[in-house]
Design an enzyme around this catalytic site. Structure first.
Site, PDB file in Angstrom:
ATOM      1  N   LYS A  40       1.952   2.140  -5.138  1.00  0.00           N
ATOM      2  CA  LYS A  40       2.329   1.385  -6.299  1.00  0.00           C
ATOM      3  C   LYS A  40       1.701   1.986  -7.463  1.00  0.00           C
ATOM      4  O   LYS A  40       1.983   2.007  -8.721  1.00  0.00           O
ATOM      5  CB  LYS A  40       2.705   0.106  -6.223  1.00  0.00           C
ATOM      6  CG  LYS A  40       3.543  -0.439  -4.917  1.00  0.00           C
ATOM      7  CD  LYS A  40       3.725  -1.893  -4.870  1.00  0.00           C
ATOM      8  CE  LYS A  40       2.465  -2.567  -4.420  1.00  0.00           C
ATOM      9  NZ  LYS A  40       2.205  -2.000  -2.804  1.00  0.00           N
TER      10      LYS A  40
ATOM     11  N   LYS B  94       2.747  10.207  -0.848  1.00  0.00           N
ATOM     12  CA  LYS B  94       2.056  10.779   0.363  1.00  0.00           C
ATOM     13  C   LYS B  94       2.731  11.870   1.060  1.00  0.00           C
ATOM     14  O   LYS B  94       2.642  11.854   2.531  1.00  0.00           O
ATOM     15  CB  LYS B  94       1.417   9.617   1.210  1.00  0.00           C
ATOM     16  CG  LYS B  94       0.685   8.574   0.334  1.00  0.00           C
ATOM     17  CD  LYS B  94      -0.287   7.633   1.040  1.00  0.00           C
ATOM     18  CE  LYS B  94      -1.530   7.957   1.402  1.00  0.00           C
ATOM     19  NZ  LYS B  94      -2.384   6.998   1.889  1.00  0.00           N
TER      20      LYS B  94
ATOM     21  N   THR C 186       2.982 -12.623   2.879  1.00  0.00           N
ATOM     22  CA  THR C 186       2.164 -13.098   1.906  1.00  0.00           C
ATOM     23  C   THR C 186       2.820 -14.449   1.311  1.00  0.00           C
ATOM     24  O   THR C 186       4.084 -14.845   1.784  1.00  0.00           O
ATOM     25  CB  THR C 186       1.938 -12.062   0.771  1.00  0.00           C
ATOM     26  OG1 THR C 186       0.848 -12.865  -0.287  1.00  0.00           O
ATOM     27  CG2 THR C 186       2.887 -11.739  -0.102  1.00  0.00           C
TER      28      THR C 186
ATOM     29  N   GLY D 154      -4.495  -4.301  -3.767  1.00  0.00           N
ATOM     30  CA  GLY D 154      -5.561  -3.205  -4.169  1.00  0.00           C
ATOM     31  C   GLY D 154      -4.701  -1.955  -4.426  1.00  0.00           C
ATOM     32  O   GLY D 154      -4.141  -1.519  -3.562  1.00  0.00           O
ATOM     33  N   HIS D 155      -5.010  -1.697  -5.627  1.00  0.00           N
ATOM     34  CA  HIS D 155      -4.111  -0.502  -6.306  1.00  0.00           C
ATOM     35  C   HIS D 155      -4.626   0.487  -6.542  1.00  0.00           C
ATOM     36  O   HIS D 155      -5.714   0.229  -7.483  1.00  0.00           O
ATOM     37  CB  HIS D 155      -3.201  -1.039  -7.586  1.00  0.00           C
ATOM     38  CG  HIS D 155      -1.999  -2.140  -7.116  1.00  0.00           C
ATOM     39  ND1 HIS D 155      -1.072  -2.564  -7.907  1.00  0.00           N
ATOM     40  CD2 HIS D 155      -1.743  -2.545  -5.797  1.00  0.00           C
ATOM     41  CE1 HIS D 155      -0.436  -3.257  -7.240  1.00  0.00           C
ATOM     42  NE2 HIS D 155      -0.750  -3.443  -6.047  1.00  0.00           N
TER      43      HIS D 155
ATOM     44  N   GLY E 170     -10.680  -3.052   3.563  1.00  0.00           N
ATOM     45  CA  GLY E 170     -11.399  -1.886   4.082  1.00  0.00           C
ATOM     46  C   GLY E 170     -10.875  -2.012   5.589  1.00  0.00           C
ATOM     47  O   GLY E 170     -11.346  -0.956   6.447  1.00  0.00           O
TER      48      GLY E 170
ATOM     49  N   GLN F 298       1.967  -6.152  -3.092  1.00  0.00           N
ATOM     50  CA  GLN F 298       2.415  -6.123  -1.703  1.00  0.00           C
ATOM     51  C   GLN F 298       3.758  -5.388  -1.795  1.00  0.00           C
ATOM     52  O   GLN F 298       3.944  -4.357  -2.289  1.00  0.00           O
ATOM     53  CB  GLN F 298       2.639  -7.518  -1.416  1.00  0.00           C
ATOM     54  CG  GLN F 298       1.541  -8.371  -1.242  1.00  0.00           C
ATOM     55  CD  GLN F 298       0.770  -9.011  -2.475  1.00  0.00           C
ATOM     56  OE1 GLN F 298       1.339  -9.390  -3.320  1.00  0.00           O
ATOM     57  NE2 GLN F 298      -0.418  -8.556  -2.804  1.00  0.00           N
TER      58      GLN F 298
ATOM     59  N   ASP G  66       0.617  -1.189   0.055  1.00  0.00           N
ATOM     60  CA  ASP G  66       0.038  -0.053  -0.071  1.00  0.00           C
ATOM     61  C   ASP G  66       0.649   1.230  -0.076  1.00  0.00           C
ATOM     62  O   ASP G  66       0.352   2.303   0.546  1.00  0.00           O
ATOM     63  CB  ASP G  66      -1.038   0.195   1.152  1.00  0.00           C
ATOM     64  CG  ASP G  66      -1.854  -0.951   1.223  1.00  0.00           C
ATOM     65  OD1 ASP G  66      -2.352  -1.613   0.045  1.00  0.00           O
ATOM     66  OD2 ASP G  66      -2.405  -1.652   2.255  1.00  0.00           O
TER      67      ASP G  66
HETATM   68  P1  GDP Z   1      -0.642   0.362  -3.514  1.00  0.00           P
HETATM   69  O1  GDP Z   1      -1.282  -0.953  -3.273  1.00  0.00           O
HETATM   70  O2  GDP Z   1       0.476   0.297  -3.402  1.00  0.00           O
HETATM   71  O3  GDP Z   1      -0.872   0.684  -4.938  1.00  0.00           O
HETATM   72  O4  GDP Z   1      -1.361   1.313  -3.003  1.00  0.00           O
HETATM   73  P2  GDP Z   1      -3.120   1.631  -2.272  1.00  0.00           P
HETATM   74  O5  GDP Z   1      -3.752   2.113  -3.699  1.00  0.00           O
HETATM   75  O6  GDP Z   1      -3.437   0.526  -1.589  1.00  0.00           O
HETATM   76  O7  GDP Z   1      -2.900   2.828  -1.231  1.00  0.00           O
HETATM   77  C1  GDP Z   1      -2.379   3.991  -1.510  1.00  0.00           C
HETATM   78  C2  GDP Z   1      -3.713   5.028  -1.144  1.00  0.00           C
HETATM   79  O8  GDP Z   1      -2.955   6.605  -1.139  1.00  0.00           O
HETATM   80  C3  GDP Z   1      -4.700   5.167  -1.971  1.00  0.00           C
HETATM   81  O9  GDP Z   1      -5.606   5.554  -1.390  1.00  0.00           O
HETATM   82  C4  GDP Z   1      -4.107   6.280  -2.959  1.00  0.00           C
HETATM   83  O10 GDP Z   1      -5.233   6.972  -3.764  1.00  0.00           O
HETATM   84  C5  GDP Z   1      -3.688   7.174  -2.088  1.00  0.00           C
HETATM   85  N1  GDP Z   1      -2.454   8.078  -2.483  1.00  0.00           N
HETATM   86  C6  GDP Z   1      -1.365   7.846  -3.465  1.00  0.00           C
HETATM   87  N2  GDP Z   1      -0.649   8.579  -3.375  1.00  0.00           N
HETATM   88  C7  GDP Z   1      -0.873   9.523  -2.488  1.00  0.00           C
HETATM   89  C8  GDP Z   1      -0.349  10.980  -2.370  1.00  0.00           C
HETATM   90  O11 GDP Z   1       0.751  11.354  -2.773  1.00  0.00           O
HETATM   91  N3  GDP Z   1      -0.998  11.774  -1.161  1.00  0.00           N
HETATM   92  C9  GDP Z   1      -2.131  11.148  -0.681  1.00  0.00           C
HETATM   93  N4  GDP Z   1      -2.815  12.204   0.185  1.00  0.00           N
HETATM   94  N5  GDP Z   1      -2.729  10.097  -1.100  1.00  0.00           N
HETATM   95  C10 GDP Z   1      -1.985   9.351  -2.170  1.00  0.00           C
HETATM   96  P1  IMO Z   2      -0.953  -4.077  -2.128  1.00  0.00           P
HETATM   97  O1  IMO Z   2      -0.210  -4.711  -3.508  1.00  0.00           O
HETATM   98  C1  IMO Z   2      -1.084  -4.709   2.119  1.00  0.00           C
HETATM   99  C2  IMO Z   2      -0.932  -8.386   3.713  1.00  0.00           C
HETATM  100  C3  IMO Z   2      -2.382  -8.992   4.532  1.00  0.00           C
HETATM  101  C4  IMO Z   2      -1.598  -9.963   5.592  1.00  0.00           C
HETATM  102  C5  IMO Z   2      -0.422 -10.590   4.623  1.00  0.00           C
HETATM  103  C6  IMO Z   2      -0.841 -11.929   4.034  1.00  0.00           C
HETATM  104  O2  IMO Z   2      -2.198  -3.427  -2.387  1.00  0.00           O
HETATM  105  O3  IMO Z   2       0.148  -3.429  -1.708  1.00  0.00           O
HETATM  106  P2  IMO Z   2      -2.435 -12.736   1.877  1.00  0.00           P
HETATM  107  O4  IMO Z   2      -3.908 -12.855   1.821  1.00  0.00           O
HETATM  108  O5  IMO Z   2      -1.602 -12.129   0.919  1.00  0.00           O
HETATM  109  O6  IMO Z   2      -2.115 -14.173   2.394  1.00  0.00           O
HETATM  110  O7  IMO Z   2      -1.930 -11.904   3.373  1.00  0.00           O
HETATM  111  O8  IMO Z   2      -0.270  -9.654   3.663  1.00  0.00           O
HETATM  112  N1  IMO Z   2      -1.379  -8.027   2.241  1.00  0.00           N
HETATM  113  C7  IMO Z   2      -1.006  -6.798   2.060  1.00  0.00           C
HETATM  114  N2  IMO Z   2      -1.149  -5.901   2.803  1.00  0.00           N
HETATM  115  N3  IMO Z   2      -1.230  -4.444   0.810  1.00  0.00           N
HETATM  116  C8  IMO Z   2      -1.069  -5.541  -0.167  1.00  0.00           C
HETATM  117  O9  IMO Z   2      -1.289  -5.340  -1.437  1.00  0.00           O
HETATM  118  C9  IMO Z   2      -1.348  -6.764   0.537  1.00  0.00           C
HETATM  119  N4  IMO Z   2      -1.386  -8.116   0.164  1.00  0.00           N
HETATM  120  C10 IMO Z   2      -1.345  -8.814   1.344  1.00  0.00           C
HETATM  121  O10 IMO Z   2      -2.876  -7.810   5.109  1.00  0.00           O
HETATM  122  O11 IMO Z   2      -0.906  -9.142   6.470  1.00  0.00           O
HETATM  123 MG    MG Z   3      -2.951  -1.619  -1.833  1.00  0.00          MG
END
Ligand code: GDP
Ligand code: IMO
Ligand code: MG
Length: 427
Positions: free
Chosen positions: A16, A330, A238, A40-41, A301, A223, A13
């Site tokens: 990426k 961020k 994971t 979740g991207h 969530g 991840q 998270d």
């Molecule tokens: P990923 O899994 O690495 O792709 O990251 P996620 O999408 O799960 O989580 C990143 C969260 O931060 C998302 O809700 C993005 O919309 C938000 N986000 C990404 N870059 C920024 C930033 O520079 N500032 C803020 N405030 N939010 C950001």
């Molecule tokens: P992105 O790509 C954050 C975490 C889960 C748990 C562990 C194992 O959005 O960054 P799993 O279901 O993979 O067996 O769970 O890994 N986890 C993540 N945490 N971002 C993710 O993906 C994750 N994918 C798995 O919360 O701790």
């Molecule tokens: Mg994510």
């Protein structure tokens, strides 16, 4: 540079998806190479917000070929839903390619994931319960069912019968829960086969041909480094390798094809699920990050655990991934803090003896008991979400970025200051 891997340097998270979205504008191909719909991207652009779990984040550009590589585990129900969702928003999925060698997540994998977590109780991993671990287990046990098996109903039936017998025994006799009906599963998966067959392809060949033509290919990690099954905080990890080396295995390209590795690092640290987290915060500081950073899991969530930046784990990510550049995301979320505490090493006290670790500790028991040694840097008050040039950032923000570069020795290529496509600074 034609081939670039983008990976998470923390516990996932890091942002990426948004970085891939920024880079995909100048790329011809975006390839997922590991993980599944535990990812979740999020991407925010003029069309609104998109959350991708399986489809590569490049799909929003018409000129990009999105590829799901052999290293991904695919829940076909989720992929079909995601395809329908994207198409309903007017985006073409025609160019998507899905590896026939990728393994399928089956309904029993999801049930086993949940049953295993329940069995572990307080020692649970906190998985996303998407069946990821059990699907990779079957892949290694050679009991897996692959995407290409969808194309041959007879083989699918045979493989399903072999697997389901064992899985239902496990579910019913070991976990005391209900198994799955093989006829229902066969019918469901035959439906997915119809929907997905146009996308199934020899993706390794397609990617290598694109590289041969000198096209720009992005490998989209899911991840993060500390969730890596070999190098992460095992067992709280994971079941795949999110580090850059896995791009070669999970996409079918040789190591010599990779030109750059970009590590995505959140300006602070978060983690979802269980496991050690030395710089974790509680109380109002944690709340600052949760509320200002919207730190709730994209897939489940769940509220993310939040903490100060940790340069010991960033150094570890530099080492394991061979990072050539960093994207800091961020940074805007740090605005309003009096000070920023940066962890530069760990302290470990055992039997009255004090030890310091500047490198990631070699033993998990040590890591679980490490205390972070912090360096305090001045914070800044200004809202920086409108800043587009490094020089326009407050001095304290620039000093923080310089501190990271000086510590890691890796240049920062991008800094994001908001979730939107244009809310970033190219360095
Ligand atoms: P990923 O899994 O690495 O792709 O990251 P996620 O999408 O799960 O989580 C990143 C969260 O931060 C998302 O809700 C993005 O919309 C938000 N986000 C990404 N870059 C920024 C930033 O520079 N500032 C803020 N405030 N939010 C950001
Ligand atoms: P992105 O790509 C954050 C975490 C889960 C748990 C562990 C194992 O959005 O960054 P799993 O279901 O993979 O067996 O769970 O890994 N986890 C993540 N945490 N971002 C993710 O993906 C994750 N994918 C798995 O919360 O701790
Ligand atoms: Mg994510």
């Amino acid at each position: 540079m034609p081939a670039r891997v983008v990976v998470g340097t923390q516990w996932g998270d890091e942002g990426k998806g948004r970085i891939i979205d920024n880079l995909a504008g100048q790329s011809q191909m975006v390839v997922r190479f590991q993980g599944g719909n535990n990812a979740g991207h999020t991407i925010v652009n003029e069309m609104g917000e998109f959350k991708f779990h399986l489809i590569p984040s490049g799909i929003l550009y018409a000129h990009v070929t999105p590829v799901i590589g052999n290293g991904v585990v695919i829940d076909p129900r989720v992929l079909c839903e995601e395809l329908n969702h994207v198409e309903a928003r007017g985006i073409s999925t025609d160019k998507l390619k899905v590896s026939g060698n990728a393994h399928l997540i089956m309904p029993y994998h999801i049930l086993l994931d949940a049953a295993h977590e329940t069995m572990l109780g307080r020692r649970r991993i906190g998985t996303t319960k998407r069946g990821i671990g059990p699907a990779y287990t079957d892949k290694a046990a050679r009991l897996g069912i692959r995407v290409q098996d969808l194309l041959d109903k007879k083989i699918l039936r045979q493989k399903l019968d072999t697997a389901i017998g064992e899985k239902n025994d496990l579910l019913e006799k070991v976990y005391n829960s209900s198994g799955v009906d093989p006829f229902e599963v066969m019918e469901q998966y035959a439906g997915y086969a119809d929907r997905l067959s146009p996308y199934i392809a020899d993706t390794s060949l397609i990617i290598n041909r694109a590289l041969g033509r000198g096209e720009q290919v992005l490998f989209e990690g899911a991840q993060g480094c500390l969730l890596d099954i070999d190098h992460g905080t095992y067992p709280f990890v994971t079941s795949s390798n999110p580090i850059a080396g896995a791009a070669c295995v999970g996409a079918g390209v040789g190591p010599t094809a990779i030109d750059e590795v970009l590590g995505v690092c959140k300006a602070y640290t978060t983690r979802v699920g269980e496991g050690p987290f030395p710089t974790e915060l509680s109380g109002s500081l944690s709340e600052h990050f949760v509320s200002k950073g919207g730190e709730f899991g994209t897939t489940t969530g769940r509220k993310r655990r939040c903490g100060w930046p940790d340069l010991v784990i960033l150094d570890y990510a530099v080492r394991l991934n061979g990072l050539t550049g960093l994207a800091i995301t961020k940074l805007d979320v740090l605005s309003g803090l009096e000070e920023i505490k940066v962890c530069t090493m760990y302290e470990y006290i055992h039997n009255g003896e004090r030890a310091h670790y500047v490198d990631f500790p070699p033993h998990q028991s040590i890591f679980h008991h490490c205390l972070p040694v912090m360096q305090s840097l001045p914070g800044w008050k200004e809202d920086i979400s409108g800043v587009r040039r490094l020089a326009d950032l407050p001095k304290a923000a620039r000093d923080y970025l310089d501190f990271i570069t000086a510590h890691t020795g890796v240049p920062i290529n991008m800094v994001s200051v908001g979730p939107g496509r244009d809310e970033f600074i190219e360095v």
